[in-house]
Motif scaffolding. Structure first.
Motif, short mmCIF file in Angstrom:
data_model
loop_
_atom_site.label_atom_id
_atom_site.label_comp_id
_atom_site.label_asym_id
_atom_site.label_seq_id
_atom_site.Cartn_x
_atom_site.Cartn_y
_atom_site.Cartn_z
N ALA A 139 0.87 -1.18 0.00
CA ALA A 139 0.00 0.00 0.00
C ALA A 139 0.90 1.23 0.00
O ALA A 139 2.02 1.19 0.52
N PRO A 140 0.44 2.32 -0.57
CA PRO A 140 1.29 3.52 -0.63
C PRO A 140 1.49 4.16 0.74
O PRO A 140 0.71 3.95 1.67
N ALA A 141 2.55 4.95 0.86
CA ALA A 141 2.80 5.68 2.09
C ALA A 141 1.61 6.59 2.39
O ALA A 141 1.04 7.21 1.49
N GLY A 142 1.21 6.64 3.65
CA GLY A 142 0.11 7.50 4.05
C GLY A 142 -1.26 6.90 3.86
O GLY A 142 -2.28 7.52 4.20
N GLY A 192 -3.42 7.36 -6.81
CA GLY A 192 -4.61 7.02 -6.01
C GLY A 192 -5.66 6.29 -6.80
O GLY A 192 -6.78 6.08 -6.31
N GLY A 193 -5.33 5.86 -8.03
CA GLY A 193 -6.29 5.13 -8.84
C GLY A 193 -6.55 3.72 -8.34
O GLY A 193 -7.56 3.11 -8.68
N ILE A 194 -5.63 3.18 -7.57
CA ILE A 194 -5.80 1.88 -6.92
C ILE A 194 -5.41 2.03 -5.45
O ILE A 194 -4.75 2.99 -5.07
N ASP A 195 -5.84 1.06 -4.65
CA ASP A 195 -5.57 1.13 -3.21
C ASP A 195 -4.32 0.35 -2.80
O ASP A 195 -3.70 0.66 -1.78
N ALA A 196 -3.96 -0.67 -3.58
CA ALA A 196 -2.78 -1.48 -3.26
C ALA A 196 -2.30 -2.16 -4.54
O ALA A 196 -2.99 -2.16 -5.56
N TRP A 197 -1.11 -2.75 -4.45
CA TRP A 197 -0.46 -3.36 -5.60
C TRP A 197 0.15 -4.68 -5.16
O TRP A 197 0.95 -4.71 -4.22
N THR A 211 8.71 0.19 -1.45
CA THR A 211 8.89 0.30 0.00
C THR A 211 10.10 1.14 0.40
O THR A 211 10.05 1.89 1.38
N ILE A 212 11.19 1.02 -0.34
CA ILE A 212 12.41 1.75 0.02
C ILE A 212 12.39 3.16 -0.56
O ILE A 212 12.65 4.14 0.15
N GLN A 213 12.05 3.27 -1.82
CA GLN A 213 12.09 4.58 -2.47
C GLN A 213 10.90 5.45 -2.11
O GLN A 213 11.03 6.66 -1.90
N VAL A 248 4.07 0.47 2.29
CA VAL A 248 3.91 -0.49 3.40
C VAL A 248 3.56 -1.87 2.85
O VAL A 248 2.65 -2.00 2.01
N VAL A 249 4.28 -2.90 3.29
CA VAL A 249 3.95 -4.27 2.93
C VAL A 249 2.81 -4.76 3.80
O VAL A 249 2.93 -4.79 5.03
N LEU A 250 1.70 -5.15 3.18
CA LEU A 250 0.55 -5.68 3.91
C LEU A 250 0.66 -7.19 4.12
O LEU A 250 0.20 -7.71 5.12
N ALA A 251 1.27 -7.87 3.17
CA ALA A 251 1.48 -9.33 3.26
C ALA A 251 2.46 -9.73 2.18
O ALA A 251 2.57 -9.06 1.15
#
Length: 318
Positions: A119-122, A179-184, A195-197, A201-204
């Motif tokens: 998921a994106p930061a924030g 913001g076109g998607i909620d997660a990848w 995650t680094i750049q 956040v890693v959800l799973a």
């Protein structure tokens, strides 16, 4: 045309094959050339860093893809001889009828952390439960798609299931940023890039959820006509991985130079990439039935040949 060729629009498949052929050979391709498909230059960088590409009795022609799906389409069309792919996209392609087989095992990398839902930061999404009904991008038939299916099928993501949006990595990255998607649901190096750049956040990740194997996949034609070259190449791959386990910094430095990845990202990728290649054995074949069943249960594959024919066990490593 094979059934799997219809998984991509005809003009996209044609462009993929044409680009691959143009890159692989500016002139006529020599019969003893080995055309190897790579993803983001990772395998080429590893062999070069280890010096395992020296003294070849044949020529390697590298072709690069951003994901396994177009790589496998090029294999199925006969434009390349062998290439690396995760177990999910490989079995998705094989189950759809492409004339390819897994010939060399690259076992779980990074304990399954090389594939993850981010998921994106924030974002307000912090757990898998938060993904219910949300929009999650991945590639159709990809290792990221497999991870999503397994998380849904095991109940880790509760109903209602997320809406899966099929996008190529570059498109998914842009959609996540906008913001076109909620997660990848994606794989390396995209996991570390996010995650680094970008502090995503890693959800799973794939640890304990699926086999997490990768394979060097070869075409039926190459297995029949270039077995000696493939055997030599796979031995060199094994030697390069052994070197990489002892020289991760050197490998990461070359990977960063060749691909343009930030050094910190390349180092994270190197840690998750290095494994110990092995011949394909019965234990691996049994474990991968879970992968094929995940696609079947989702209604994405209706039939396939005898499962054992997806694997070639004629290659051994010292």
């Amino acid at each position: 045309m094979h059934r799997a060729a219809r998984l991509l629009p005809r003009r996209i498949l044609g462009a993929t094959v044409l680009l691959c052929l143009l890159h692989a050979a500016p002139g006529a391709r020599a019969d003893d050339d080995l055309v190897v498909a790579d993803q983001k230059g990772q395998q080429k960088a590893l062999l070069e860093a280890a010096g395992a590409d020296q003294g070849l009795p044949y020529r390697i022609r590298w072709t690069e893809f951003e994901a396994a799906a177009p790589l496998l389409q090029a294999l199925g069309a006969g434009a390349v001889d062998t290439g690396i792919a995760g177990d999910g996209p490989f079995l998705f392609a094989w189950g759809a009828g492409l004339p390819v087989r897994a010939a060399l095992l690259i076992p779980p990398r990074g304990g399954g952390r090389a594939t993850a839902v981010v998921a994106p930061a924030g974002s307000t999404i912090r757990t898998l439960s938060d993904l219910s009904g949300k929009r999650v991008a991945t590639g159709r038939g990809s290792i990221g798609h497999l991870l999503l299916l397994r998380l849904i099928q095991t109940g880790a993501i509760p109903a209602p299931a997320p809406h899966i949006v099929f996008l190529a990595p570059a498109q998914a990255k842009a959609a996540l940023d906008s913001g076109g998607i909620d997660a990848w649901s994606t794989w390396e190096p995209y996991v570390s890039l996010e995650t680094i750049q970008n502090h995503g956040v890693v959800l799973a990740d794939g640890a304990g959820v699926m086999p997490n194997n990768s394979f060097f996949v070869a075409t039926d034609a190459a297995l029949a006509r270039k077995h000696a070259q493939l055997a030599d190449f796979y031995r060199r791959v094994a030697r390069a991985y052994a070197w990489g386990g002892l020289h991760q910094r050197e490998y990461a430095a070359l990977l960063a130079r060749q691909t343009g990845l930030p050094q910190t990202v390349a180092e994270a990728v190197a840690q998750k990439l290095i494994a110990t290649p092995a011949a394909v054995g019965e234990t691996v074949v049994k474990a991968e039935q879970v992968t094929l069943e995940a696609y079947r249960s989702a209604g994405l594959l209706s039939s396939a040949g005898p499962f054992a024919t997806a694997f070639d066990r004629s290659f051994t490593l010292p």
